[in-house]
Scaffold this active site. Structure first.
Site, short mmCIF file in Angstrom:
data_model
loop_
_atom_site.label_atom_id
_atom_site.label_comp_id
_atom_site.label_asym_id
_atom_site.label_seq_id
_atom_site.Cartn_x
_atom_site.Cartn_y
_atom_site.Cartn_z
N ASP A 144 0.85 -1.19 0.00
CA ASP A 144 0.00 0.00 0.00
C ASP A 144 0.89 1.24 0.00
O ASP A 144 1.77 1.36 0.84
CB ASP A 144 -0.91 0.00 1.24
CG ASP A 144 -2.03 1.01 1.11
OD1 ASP A 144 -2.39 1.39 -0.03
OD2 ASP A 144 -2.55 1.45 2.16
N HIS A 151 -3.90 13.82 1.11
CA HIS A 151 -4.09 12.88 2.22
C HIS A 151 -2.90 12.92 3.18
O HIS A 151 -3.07 13.02 4.39
CB HIS A 151 -4.30 11.46 1.69
CG HIS A 151 -4.31 10.42 2.76
ND1 HIS A 151 -5.34 10.30 3.67
CD2 HIS A 151 -3.41 9.45 3.09
CE1 HIS A 151 -5.07 9.31 4.51
NE2 HIS A 151 -3.91 8.78 4.18
N GLU A 217 -10.60 3.51 3.67
CA GLU A 217 -9.67 4.33 2.90
C GLU A 217 -10.02 4.14 1.43
O GLU A 217 -10.01 3.03 0.91
CB GLU A 217 -8.22 3.93 3.18
CG GLU A 217 -7.77 4.36 4.58
CD GLU A 217 -6.26 4.30 4.79
OE1 GLU A 217 -5.59 3.50 4.10
OE2 GLU A 217 -5.76 5.05 5.65
N GLN A 258 -4.05 2.27 15.25
CA GLN A 258 -2.96 2.78 14.41
C GLN A 258 -2.12 3.83 15.14
O GLN A 258 -0.88 3.79 15.12
CB GLN A 258 -3.56 3.38 13.13
CG GLN A 258 -2.52 3.82 12.09
CD GLN A 258 -3.19 4.37 10.82
OE1 GLN A 258 -4.40 4.35 10.67
NE2 GLN A 258 -2.37 4.87 9.91
#
Ligand code: MN
Length: 433
Positions: A144, A151, A217, A258
């Site tokens: 990813d 962003h 996302e 996270q």
């Protein structure tokens, strides 16, 4: 003049906007005759088969191959009698493009070969509502990226400081991380709210429990179509020969997990519980009409990341939230062109150290956010770190994704009256086990 003309790629006949099919396709369909993406379906107790789709009709490619409709294309006889596209993709672009081209021919208004064969048509075409779509590729490795500047800026502003939102490396390389391939699921799969360790600023020690900040996302992904061997690098000028096609991608994230875990090695349990992808892989060839130029890259990139031509794609992207028993609300509209780093640079960077790639590997773009606050690609940004509630149609408000919510990502390019769509990736959130 001659040089200029040879640089221009000839139009791929299957992309011709004037083509019409004898199969009825609604004007707002993602799957006109110019698309012809590939996927894998299962009907009842039959074994999975490779397919394409036009309008709302799934096309069983295994039957077409058995009946001799791909004569002249040297395909293994079981290449469509499979539970993934990998064997088909492995045959190479010459083959896969020939199949798309031949399909396009068979479906054209003026072609009678299949159109008049009622008995066979019944075996070849199946309404998409009658089949189960499976994960289209066996994903060996998944990476990813973090390629949208807006962003990265938003996240950096929230978590660090708007003055230094982008870390020093960001404009010098497509930053990324290795994800978890085996938890990638197909659209339609329910997602369990994950549990884990979190620690807010107010807490002195971590606690364990279901995430309170579940997020989507909005991403696109490309699928590798050709393998390399360890030690080999793919340059930006050859990168697209290694790319089979694209899907929509939702990289589910637990923001509170996270925040606590990501230093120093990046995303781990906040991401690996699930990512979801759309079932139809749209070939890079079908996306040709949607090429656009990218942003000017300043400072200038290192030589191995430089490229020429148009390597970004104009694909409109949307996300919808539908709480259980309530209306669906479109909560954001972004575009795939909102990425700073393009697919050629991503693949060149990934392999510049000799890292090998394999057919079926998946490379996701990273969350794609536009400039405006209604074009941000995650709840984290839309609710600005949980400080601004989003009003949905009806009574509900959202800071993050709640149990019972269905989140749907859609995407499509539109040019000269032709809409090349990706279908959707949709998942419902179930409460934690
Ligand atoms: Mn992501």
């Amino acid at each position: 003049m001659w040089l200029l003309m040879t640089k221009q790629q000839p139009m791929i006949e299957a992309n011709n906007p004037s083509l019409k099919s004898w199969i009825h396709v609604k004007a707002d369909s993602d799957f006109p005759i110019q698309n012809l993406p590939f996927g894998v379906f299962k009907k009842g107790d039959d074994s999975p088969k490779v397919a394409s789709i036009i309008g709302d009709q799934v096309i069983n490619l295994h039957v077409l191959l058995q009946e001799g409709f791909f004569e002249g294309i040297e395909l293994p006889l079981d290449v469509f009698d499979q539970n993934s596209l990998n064997p088909f993709i492995t045959t190479g672009k010459k083959m896969t493009n020939a199949v798309r081209g031949r399909l396009s021919e068979l479906l054209r208004l003026e072609n009678q070969e299949l159109q008049t064969n009622n008995h066979l048509k019944e075996k070849v075409f199946i309404p998409v509502s009658e089949v189960e779509m499976l994960l289209p590729v066996k994903v060996g490795d998944y990476t990813d990226f973090y390629s949208s500047e807006q962003h990265a800026f938003n996240v950096g502003s929230m978590f660090r400081d708007p003055e230094n939102a982008l870390l020093p490396n960001w404009k010098h390389m497509p930053v990324g991380y290795h994800g978890r391939a085996c938890s990638i699921v197909v659209s339609g799969t329910d997602i369990l709210r994950p549990k884990g360790q979190t620690k807010s600023k107010e807490q002195t020690s971590p606690v364990f429990g279901p995430t309170k900040r579940l997020d989507f996302e909005l991403e696109m992904a490309f699928i590798v179509g050709k393998s390399t061997t360890l030690g080999e690098s793919v340059g930006t000028d050859q990168a697209e020969e290694f790319i089979f096609g694209f899907t929509l991608f939702n990289d589910w994230s637990a923001r509170d997990i996270q925040t606590w875990e990501y230093v120093p090695l990046g995303p781990f349990l906040a991401k690996n519980f699930a990512s979801s992808m759309s079932p139809w892989v749209v070939t890079i060839e079908a996306m040709e009409p949607f090429r656009v130029s990218g942003p000017k890259q300043e400072p200038e990139v290192l030589e191995y990341l430089s490229y020429s031509g148009d390597a970004h794609f104009d694909v409109k992207l949307e996300v919808y939230i539908e709480p259980e028993g309530e209306k669906k609300t479109k909560i954001t509209s972004s575009n795939y062109r909102n990425v700073y780093w393009n697919i050629r640079q991503q693949l060149a960077h990934h392999t510049v150290n000799g890292c090998n790639i394999n057919v079926g590997d998946l490379y996701a773009s990273g969350t794609i956010s536009g400039k405006d606050s209604n074009s941000f690609g995650s709840m984290l940004e839309l609710s600005w770190n949980g400080t601004r509630a989003l009003s949905l149609e009806g009574e509900s408000q959202r800071l993050f994704v709640e149990d019972g919510d269905t989140v749907t990502v859609r995407g499509f390019g539109e040019r000269e009256g032709v809409r090349i769509g990706f279908g959707e990736v949709t998942n419902k959130i179930l409460k934690a086990k």
